[in-house]
Design an enzyme around this catalytic site. Structure first.
Site, PDB file in Angstrom:
ATOM      1  N   ASP A  89      -1.204  -3.741   9.607  1.00  0.00           N
ATOM      2  CA  ASP A  89      -2.642  -3.416  10.304  1.00  0.00           C
ATOM      3  C   ASP A  89      -2.218  -2.702  11.547  1.00  0.00           C
ATOM      4  O   ASP A  89      -1.762  -3.180  12.493  1.00  0.00           O
ATOM      5  CB  ASP A  89      -3.112  -5.062  10.871  1.00  0.00           C
ATOM      6  CG  ASP A  89      -3.421  -5.940   9.543  1.00  0.00           C
ATOM      7  OD1 ASP A  89      -3.166  -5.508   8.348  1.00  0.00           O
ATOM      8  OD2 ASP A  89      -4.362  -6.893   9.838  1.00  0.00           O
ATOM      9  N   LYS A 151     -10.752  -3.241   9.625  1.00  0.00           N
ATOM     10  CA  LYS A 151     -10.456  -4.299  10.629  1.00  0.00           C
ATOM     11  C   LYS A 151     -11.220  -4.499  11.797  1.00  0.00           C
ATOM     12  O   LYS A 151     -11.116  -3.540  12.595  1.00  0.00           O
ATOM     13  CB  LYS A 151      -9.133  -4.873  10.632  1.00  0.00           C
ATOM     14  CG  LYS A 151      -8.842  -6.006  11.325  1.00  0.00           C
ATOM     15  CD  LYS A 151      -7.361  -6.321  11.340  1.00  0.00           C
ATOM     16  CE  LYS A 151      -6.835  -7.575  12.215  1.00  0.00           C
ATOM     17  NZ  LYS A 151      -5.353  -7.730  12.253  1.00  0.00           N
ATOM     18  N   LYS A 180     -11.790  -6.374   6.815  1.00  0.00           N
ATOM     19  CA  LYS A 180     -11.402  -7.727   7.379  1.00  0.00           C
ATOM     20  C   LYS A 180     -12.048  -8.220   8.640  1.00  0.00           C
ATOM     21  O   LYS A 180     -11.808  -7.375   9.547  1.00  0.00           O
ATOM     22  CB  LYS A 180      -9.803  -7.524   7.574  1.00  0.00           C
ATOM     23  CG  LYS A 180      -9.111  -8.712   8.244  1.00  0.00           C
ATOM     24  CD  LYS A 180      -7.470  -8.311   8.432  1.00  0.00           C
ATOM     25  CE  LYS A 180      -6.908  -9.577   8.866  1.00  0.00           C
ATOM     26  NZ  LYS A 180      -5.388  -9.275   9.129  1.00  0.00           N
TER      27      LYS A 180
END
Length: 211
Positions: A89, A151, A180
């Protein structure tokens, strides 16, 4: 739906201890979450604890500000992968995005995806700092660079995931990418709202409570 497999069971606090990471990994294995999300220093520990489980090890790169040099981010990702990370991430350089330097942002994501290879790369755009136009632009840059997910948030800035942002991100990237929702997802109702809005992964430190 297997809600447990939507969850990245997360502990990224600065004062997280090895014992807390061990507990996080135990909970993730017991509940069969999709992954644990830990800082890079704890990737070797998490990978060793979860090697016999179905839980992946996720880590964060350039976290939480995203203002590292691109080469630093690439090197950090490389070391994390060698240490056992299954998913990455990364935090974008928000300042470059806001300045309109799209080429910089897209190329950085591309290089991180090149380093990640077949591993999942999620791109944290930090929605609370962006206009809707900037959010959409960031999502398209991530998509064009070959990332697997966009995300919402680090959870360490001025706000977390919102239904509006998840809907906007899903509309922008279509069905070919993951979305996400991370930051402020604390209850089962929160999870359901994010899933309805288009999220197919949830980052939360409240996974056991939610399930």
């Amino acid at each position: 739906m297997e809600y447990n497999k939507l969850i990245d069971h997360t502990l990224l606090k600065q004062d997280a201890t090895p014992e807390q990471i061990m507990q996080l990994c135990k909970e993730a294995a017991d509940y069969h979450f999709m992954s644990v999300c830990v800082n890079p220093a704890y990737v070797p520990l998490a990978a060793s604890l979860l090697k016999e489980s179905d839980v992946k090890v996720c880590t964060v790169i350039g976290f939480p500000l995203g203002m590292n040099l691109t080469k630093t981010k690439v090197d950090e990702a490389s070391f994390a992968i060698k240490s056992g990370a299954d998913e990455i991430d990364m935090v974008i350089n928000v300042g470059m995005l806001k300045a309109g330097n799209d080429e910089y942002v897209q190329e950085e994501i591309r290089l991180l995806k090149e380093e990640a290879g077949s591993r999942v790369l999620k791109v944290i755009i930090e929605t609370c700092l962006l206009t809707d136009e900037e959010k959409a632009r960031a999502c398209l840059l991530a998509k064009n660079a070959g990332a697997d997910f966009v995300k919402t948030s680090t959870g360490f800035s001025t706000g977390g995931a919102t239904v509006h942002d998840v809907e906007l991100m899903r509309k922008t990237v279509g069905e070919s990418m993951g979305v996400k929702a991370s930051g402020g997802v604390r209850t089962h109702e929160d999870l359901l709202a994010m899933v309805k809005a288009g999220a197919n992964r949830i980052g939360t430190s409240n996974g056991t409570k939610i399930i």
